[in-house]
Design an enzyme around this catalytic site. Sequence first.
Site, PDB file in Angstrom:
ATOM      1  N   HIS A 471       0.834  -1.205   0.000  1.00  0.00           N
ATOM      2  CA  HIS A 471       0.000   0.000   0.000  1.00  0.00           C
ATOM      3  C   HIS A 471       0.872   1.260   0.000  1.00  0.00           C
ATOM      4  O   HIS A 471       0.728   2.137  -0.857  1.00  0.00           O
ATOM      5  CB  HIS A 471      -0.907  -0.020   1.236  1.00  0.00           C
ATOM      6  CG  HIS A 471      -1.765   1.199   1.392  1.00  0.00           C
ATOM      7  ND1 HIS A 471      -3.118   1.196   1.138  1.00  0.00           N
ATOM      8  CD2 HIS A 471      -1.475   2.471   1.780  1.00  0.00           C
ATOM      9  CE1 HIS A 471      -3.615   2.404   1.346  1.00  0.00           C
ATOM     10  NE2 HIS A 471      -2.635   3.201   1.747  1.00  0.00           N
ATOM     11  N   GLU A 472       1.788   1.330   0.938  1.00  0.00           N
ATOM     12  CA  GLU A 472       2.617   2.539   1.046  1.00  0.00           C
ATOM     13  C   GLU A 472       3.530   2.688  -0.170  1.00  0.00           C
ATOM     14  O   GLU A 472       3.785   3.795  -0.636  1.00  0.00           O
ATOM     15  CB  GLU A 472       3.433   2.522   2.344  1.00  0.00           C
ATOM     16  CG  GLU A 472       2.587   2.531   3.622  1.00  0.00           C
ATOM     17  CD  GLU A 472       1.583   3.681   3.692  1.00  0.00           C
ATOM     18  OE1 GLU A 472       1.821   4.731   3.061  1.00  0.00           O
ATOM     19  OE2 GLU A 472       0.548   3.530   4.371  1.00  0.00           O
ATOM     20  N   HIS A 478       3.309   6.590  -7.025  1.00  0.00           N
ATOM     21  CA  HIS A 478       2.569   7.758  -7.512  1.00  0.00           C
ATOM     22  C   HIS A 478       3.485   8.985  -7.486  1.00  0.00           C
ATOM     23  O   HIS A 478       3.522   9.784  -8.422  1.00  0.00           O
ATOM     24  CB  HIS A 478       1.362   7.975  -6.594  1.00  0.00           C
ATOM     25  CG  HIS A 478       0.238   8.753  -7.208  1.00  0.00           C
ATOM     26  ND1 HIS A 478      -0.883   9.092  -6.503  1.00  0.00           N
ATOM     27  CD2 HIS A 478       0.055   9.257  -8.449  1.00  0.00           C
ATOM     28  CE1 HIS A 478      -1.711   9.768  -7.283  1.00  0.00           C
ATOM     29  NE2 HIS A 478      -1.162   9.883  -8.468  1.00  0.00           N
TER      30      HIS A 478
END
Length: 682
Positions: A471-472, A478
């Site tokens: 997730h991180e 991004h």
Amino acid sequence: MTDTTNPLLADRPLPAFSRIEPGHVNPAVDALLATFRSEVERLVADPAARTFDTLMQPLETLEETLNRAWSPVGHLHGVKDTPALRDAYGEALEKLTDHSTELGQNRALYDAVKTLRDGADFARLDRPRRTLVDDSLRGFRLSGVALESPARERFAAIQNELSKITTEFGNAVLDATDAWTRPLADAELSGLPDSARAMLAQAARDKSLDGHLATLKGPVVTAILTYADDRALRAEIYRASATRASDQGPNAGQFDNSARIERIVALRHEAALLLGFDSEAHLSLADKMAGTPERVLGFLHDLAARARPVALRELDELRAFARESLGIDDLQPWDIGYASEKLRQRRFDFSEEDLKPYLPLDAAIAGLFAVAERVFGVRLRQRDDVDLWHPDARYYDVLDADGSVRAGFYVDLYARSGKKGGAWMDTCRNRRRDNDGTLQPPVAFLVCNFAPPSADTPSLLTHDDVVTLFHEFGHGLHHMLTEIDLPSVGGISGVEWDAVELPSQFMENFVWKREALDLFARHWKTGEALPDALLRKMIAARDFQAGMFLVRQLEFALFDFRVHLEFDPARGARALDILDEVRREVAVIVPPEWHRFPHAFTHIFAGGYAAGYYSYLWAEVLSADAFAAFDDAGIFDSVTGARYREEILAVGGSRPALESFVAFRGREPDPAALLKSYGLAA
Ligand SMILES: [Zn+2]
């Protein structure tokens, strides 16, 4: 910036962590803020400074210069805190907050940006530049700076009162939570696991009592409702918890938030009207992907219509189980957690401990990098010449297919003292191109709190830990794979906040897929692959009662959105009426009449989620639907991966998230993907 001895002011590609001292923080921030202020004054006083290059670029430079000094400070505060650093950080943070408020209220600066926006040159700017100007103007407008007297003063007064009353709301919930306790007899502990008993014993010790004490703190309430065999005890704690800060229950009227709810909703409505919106819900959507109330409501109603039949089936199943196996004939709200846990145990008899030997940290990292390489074509190469803050920290270059360095990132993965709990991704450097063309590559921090290795065992992760890691890293991608050269609209910046979790939740999907787990999930001693039976159980456990979970989330989301959309001064907030209507539509478990859930709904009445709670589900639809694009060609398909990288990651906040999603997927997001990802027939 003449102080060449202050490492925070040094012009170097990466921060000199080993040389940063608490004493450097405030002198650096003071110097940078002084420059910032005088530069802004100069810019607004100069009538020639009304083009993008002469107004917005200098502002971007000022912001990034400040960020380059501040981000390592914030980072050290998170991972290597000391009393001296905490003080310096707090003092500087106050100055930065004042600075940002002052900037948002700078009418002359707003006028300058507006002149640029209204000028003939604006249309000739490229998309990211136009977005940056429009975002900036919107920020000014939402802060009330564009209003004329007396609306401007009234708006400011409303903001002050709201800040006071929402704080009171949160405090009332805290006080009500602390005000109720109940000593437990030994017989009442039946069913509670050792960890829960230890927690209740600690609660007693905290109040200088012997034995065990029930409180209304979240983990205590959850433990009792999940495990306590004593039905009357469950009913009692359910009632005390569900009536906190209200006109009902054991402390009725003492911390009552009823009037505050009315006032908060009324003030928000008035402020929204002043800014030219029809309601607080419309205002909330001004900077969100969903855009219009119709789209939000359509989305929630659609999801409700599909999830409710599933939730009803799950509840019937639970009722039958409770009747046959637990002797509970009339399943009540305070039985749901208890009966569900018993059913879950019967169906999926495995624990996180069974999985951990298959998930050593080093292998998980290697697996994560392998996924990134296959899907996005980037390689990670560790560097050992970078100045770090701790021996456990690492630095990696992110290389593109042609071997060029595109970005960098730091990781710091083990729990230790002086480090904040939880996991997060943060930015160290933003991608930025100077007027002379020099490119500063983006750099990210990835911080987790995993169990460190011991003398004879490597660091072993739970499956949840691996989900967190992916997730991180998704947030990190991004930031690192952006191709926008303007920090304010590149990477994560400027992305609508109901869309910002798309890249992170997208990455989580890999951790549930056999093909991805095969890259790294092997027993650390035997090398055996994660057994299929175990993986199937994990997935079934994840999907357990997904329908009931969904309708509960939908109840919160619809209540929040409608309360802020439908306010009418003549009728008041109607919070309990609206909640009733929402429950009739979506809920499968209808709580008793005295239930006062809104009175402790701090997310929306004391936090930043007003008319935004829907975004949890919205973001899940985006990530599930984006990942479903890989269904046909396979989860490692590099063509789909390249398109995702180009249309979602690379563009950052430089265009509306909905446009990016449609560019990637060929259509708007489809809620059916969420249901499918929960294992529910769509
Ligand atoms: Zn996140």
